[in-house]
Every structure is written in structure tokens, then in C-alpha cells.
Design a protein around this motif. Structure first.
Motif, PDB file in Angstrom:
ATOM      1  N   PRO A  68      -9.185  17.655   1.459  1.00 30.52           N
ATOM      2  CA  PRO A  68      -9.415  16.228   1.185  1.00 30.52           C
ATOM      3  C   PRO A  68      -8.113  15.435   1.207  1.00 30.52           C
ATOM      4  O   PRO A  68      -7.018  15.985   1.063  1.00 30.52           O
ATOM      5  N   ALA A  69      -8.253  14.133   1.402  1.00 30.72           N
ATOM      6  CA  ALA A  69      -7.087  13.253   1.398  1.00 30.72           C
ATOM      7  C   ALA A  69      -6.409  13.270   0.031  1.00 30.72           C
ATOM      8  O   ALA A  69      -7.058  13.444  -0.998  1.00 30.72           O
ATOM      9  N   ASP A  70      -5.092  13.114   0.030  1.00 35.86           N
ATOM     10  CA  ASP A  70      -4.351  13.043  -1.211  1.00 35.86           C
ATOM     11  C   ASP A  70      -3.301  11.940  -1.105  1.00 35.86           C
ATOM     12  O   ASP A  70      -3.259  11.204  -0.107  1.00 35.86           O
ATOM     13  N   ARG A  71      -2.456  11.842  -2.113  1.00 39.30           N
ATOM     14  CA  ARG A  71      -1.479  10.753  -2.117  1.00 39.30           C
ATOM     15  C   ARG A  71      -0.490  10.880  -0.971  1.00 39.30           C
ATOM     16  O   ARG A  71      -0.069   9.881  -0.385  1.00 39.30           O
ATOM     17  N   ARG A  72      -0.114  12.104  -0.626  1.00 36.11           N
ATOM     18  CA  ARG A  72       0.851  12.306   0.447  1.00 36.11           C
ATOM     19  C   ARG A  72       0.232  12.087   1.827  1.00 36.11           C
ATOM     20  O   ARG A  72       0.901  11.634   2.754  1.00 36.11           O
ATOM     21  N   HIS A  73      -1.046  12.421   1.965  1.00 37.19           N
ATOM     22  CA  HIS A  73      -1.754  12.240   3.239  1.00 37.19           C
ATOM     23  C   HIS A  73      -3.043  11.448   2.957  1.00 37.19           C
ATOM     24  O   HIS A  73      -4.126  12.021   2.855  1.00 37.19           O
ATOM     25  N   PRO A  74      -2.916  10.133   2.817  1.00 35.99           N
ATOM     26  CA  PRO A  74      -4.075   9.316   2.423  1.00 35.99           C
ATOM     27  C   PRO A  74      -5.189   9.274   3.456  1.00 35.99           C
ATOM     28  O   PRO A  74      -6.321   8.936   3.124  1.00 35.99           O
ATOM     29  N   PHE A  75      -4.895   9.613   4.710  1.00 39.01           N
ATOM     30  CA  PHE A  75      -5.923   9.611   5.742  1.00 39.01           C
ATOM     31  C   PHE A  75      -6.485  11.005   5.997  1.00 39.01           C
ATOM     32  O   PHE A  75      -7.213  11.219   6.972  1.00 39.01           O
ATOM     33  N   GLY A  76      -6.153  11.946   5.136  1.00 43.19           N
ATOM     34  CA  GLY A  76      -6.704  13.283   5.268  1.00 43.19           C
ATOM     35  C   GLY A  76      -5.890  14.169   6.187  1.00 43.19           C
ATOM     36  O   GLY A  76      -4.800  13.809   6.651  1.00 43.19           O
ATOM     37  N   ALA A 315      -8.331  -1.580   1.405  1.00 46.48           N
ATOM     38  CA  ALA A 315      -8.376  -0.290   2.071  1.00 46.48           C
ATOM     39  C   ALA A 315      -9.809   0.122   2.326  1.00 46.48           C
ATOM     40  O   ALA A 315     -10.724  -0.277   1.614  1.00 46.48           O
ATOM     41  N   GLY A 316      -9.987   0.978   3.348  1.00 46.52           N
ATOM     42  CA  GLY A 316     -11.305   1.488   3.667  1.00 46.52           C
ATOM     43  C   GLY A 316     -11.662   2.646   2.770  1.00 46.52           C
ATOM     44  O   GLY A 316     -10.963   2.963   1.803  1.00 46.52           O
ATOM     45  N   ARG A 317     -12.740   3.334   3.161  1.00 45.07           N
ATOM     46  CA  ARG A 317     -13.179   4.476   2.383  1.00 45.07           C
ATOM     47  C   ARG A 317     -12.188   5.595   2.517  1.00 45.07           C
ATOM     48  O   ARG A 317     -11.713   5.901   3.595  1.00 45.07           O
ATOM     49  N   GLY A 318     -11.899   6.250   1.419  1.00 43.40           N
ATOM     50  CA  GLY A 318     -11.014   7.415   1.481  1.00 43.40           C
ATOM     51  C   GLY A 318     -11.773   8.614   1.906  1.00 43.40           C
ATOM     52  O   GLY A 318     -11.248   9.581   2.270  1.00 43.40           O
TER      53      GLY A 318
END
Length: 318
Positions: A68-76, A315-318
Motif C-alpha cells: 500500500p501507499a505510504d508517506r515515502r511513496h504516496p502513489f503506491g 488530492a485524489g484517492r490514496g
């Protein structure tokens, strides 16, 4: 999400089938190549070893890309599939293509002394390899036909390319061995090794180019972009779509950023409601649009310098 998991599960089975087939075939080809001193058969052994390593890369891609997406890789982590597919392409080039060329050069310089018994063992090995590789290819083709979006899955495309090249490579190796035995000229097996090397280099180039295009940011298909533009311009409050940008973030995930001109006279509260409604309409129509950004502007369509991801829609959906 369930659909994506099912798709990944089918792809994982396809990759595991290909891995099992390649491990068995690599061992058989290596033993047969050493016993028969066949450069074409040794080239095919290197080909199968490269394919086995690549299947491990693809299994890693399937597992890591689902994080899942996280703070370091917000786009997954969807683009991990393209990274591992690129490594697989490099493996095909180095371990398969280059070794095949080496075997071809060695056969031309030193010749190949293949005995009738070695010839028979080599052809038996190639026959087993043809059946195993063909079965794996049939599995990959079947999944491609069943899974509508499978044609864009880098893992499935890599397995399909590897298995197709493997079946053709077996035929080339067999032809080289037969011609060598009939004519007594090692140049035929050397030619088969060169042909296998060229085939693998071509497959590696195609797979590497596809992975590169996606890693540096590739938009969705032109037809899909036009459909998105049509949906946006079809909204009663939208006067013009000044700019529309898309980028694939993974197998079934992409980003949409649009700069749109709204009809004049809308107050700020109405503008916010319109943006929310448009975003929901896009997400409902294309569930793959995991991140949707709308920038509302009064600038003409040809104006430049406006930000794509505006502050109105967030922002869009995470």
C-alpha cells in the motif's frame, strides 16, 4: 481491489508454472549440452537459466508492487513491476543473448565434435523442452485471452515473450543439431547459436523499451484520454478542458490531472461542489483513476504556467 488480487493470483500461477518448467529444462539442457558438446544446446541451457532467474524477478514484482501507499511513496508501489521487468530484460540480454553469441563464436573457432549418441540425447532433451515450454506458453496465452487487461501486465507479457522465444529457440537448436549431424559442419550449430542470441537480444530490447516507457512516465491510451476529455467537457458547468495529463502508476492504477475552465458566474461554494461531483464521476467511470486532480482556471486554453494539481480539488484517492 478483489479483482486486482484475483488477476495477480492468476499471473503468479503462470509465473510459477514457467519457473518450474525452466528449472527442469535448464538442468536437462545443461547435462545434454555437456554430454553432446553441442553449442546450440548449451545456448539453450543459458537461455533457460536466464528465464528462471527472470521468473524470480517477476515473482518479486508481483509481491512488492501490491504494497500500500505510504508517506515515502504516496502513489503506491505499482511501478515496481516495471522495474523488475527491466531487470528481467537485462537478464535475458546478458545471460541468454551474450552467452549464445559466445557459444556461436566458440563453435566456429574450435568446432563441435558431436557423437551420434550425443545427438540423440540432445534431441530428446529438446523434445522434452519443447513440450514443457509449449505447455507454459499455452498457459500464458490462455490467461491473456481470459484476462482482458492482461496485455498490459509486464509480468504476464514477460512470461509470454520468454516462452515464445523459448519455443522458437528449441526449434532453432534442433535445426542446427540436425544439420550439423547431416553435413558434419559445425557452422550450422554455430549459426543456430547466433540465431538464438539475436532472438533473445530482440526480446530483451522490446521488454526493456516497454519497461523504460512506463518507468519514465507513460500516459494512458489516446482513446481513453479522449473519453476522459469527453466526460469532462460534457459536464454542464465546464466550458473548456485547457489541459489533460495522465500517467500510469501501475498495472491498474493511473493519475489524472486536468486544468478546466468553468462557466462564469459560479460562486466558490458551487465550484467546490462541481469539482467533487466531477471527480466522483471520473472515479466511478474509471476505477483505475486512483488519483484525480482538478485545477480550476479562468485562463484561455492556450495559456501556460498554471499548476496542474490545483488547490481547489485537493488530492485524489490514496
Amino acid at each position: 481491489m478483489v479483482k486486482r488480487k484475483d488477476s495477480d493470483g492468476r499471473t503468479r500461477v503462470t509465473v510459477v508454472v514457467a519457473l518450474a518448467a525452466n528449472l527442469l529444462i535448464a538442468l536437462a539442457k545443461a547435462v545434454g549440452g555437456l554430454l553432446s558438446a553441442s553449442p546450440a544446446l548449451l545456448s539453450e541451457a543459458a537461455h533457460s537459466v536466464a528465464d528462471s532467474l527472470n521468473e524470480l524477478f517477476l515473482l518479486a514484482a508481483l509481491r512488492r508492487s501490491r504494497r500500500p501507499a505510504d508517506r515515502r511513496h504516496p502513489f503506491g508501489y505499482g511501478m515496481e513491476r516495471y522495474f523488475w521487468a527491466l531487470l528481467a530484460a537485462v537478464g535475458i540480454f546478458v545471460m541468454g543473448g551474450c552467452f549464445s553469441f559466445f557459444q556461436g563464436v566458440s563453435a566456429l573457432r574450435e568446432g563441435s565434435h558431436e557423437s551420434p549418441s550425443g545427438y540423440t540425447a540432445g534431441l530428446i532433451v529438446l523434445g522434452v523442452a519443447f513440450v514443457a515450454e509449449g505447455s507454459s506458453l499455452v498457459r500464458a496465452v490462455y490467461q491473456l485471452r481470459v484476462q482482458k487487461a492482461g496485455s498490459s501486465d509486464p509480468a504476464l507479457r514477460t512470461v509470454l515473450a520468454e516462452d515464445g522465444a523459448a519455443v522458437l529457440g528449441v526449434l532453432l537448436a534442433a535445426a542446427g543439431m540436425v544439420l550439423h549431424l547431416v553435413t558434419g559442419e559445425a557452422v550450422w550449430e554455430a549459426s543456430a547459436s547466433f540465431a538464438i542470441g539475436l532472438l533473445l537480444v530482440y526480446v530483451a530490447y522490446r521488454l526493456g523499451r516497454e519497461a523504460r516507457d512506463n518507468l519514465i512516465g507513460q500516459s494512458v491510451d489516446a482513446g481513453l484520454r479522449e473519453n476522459i476529455r469527453g466526460l469532462l467537457i460534457g459536464q454542464p458547468e465546464v466550458d473548456n478542458v485547457a489541459e489533460l495529463l495522465t500517467m500510469r502508476l501501475g498495472e491498474e492504477s493511473w493519475l489524472l490531472a486536468a486544468r478546466i475552465d468553468l462557466a462564469p458566474g459560479l460562486d466558490s461554494e458551487r465550484v467546490e461542489l462541481v469539482c467533487v461531483r466531477i471527480k466522483r464521476e471520473v472515479e466511478r467511470t474509471w476505477p483505475q483513476a486512483d488519483h484525480v486532480f482538478l485545477d480550476i482556471t479562468e485562463a484561455p486554453a492556450g495559456a501556460a504556467g498554471a499548476s496542474v494539481a490545483g488547490d481547489v480539488s485537493g488530492a485524489g484517492r490514496g
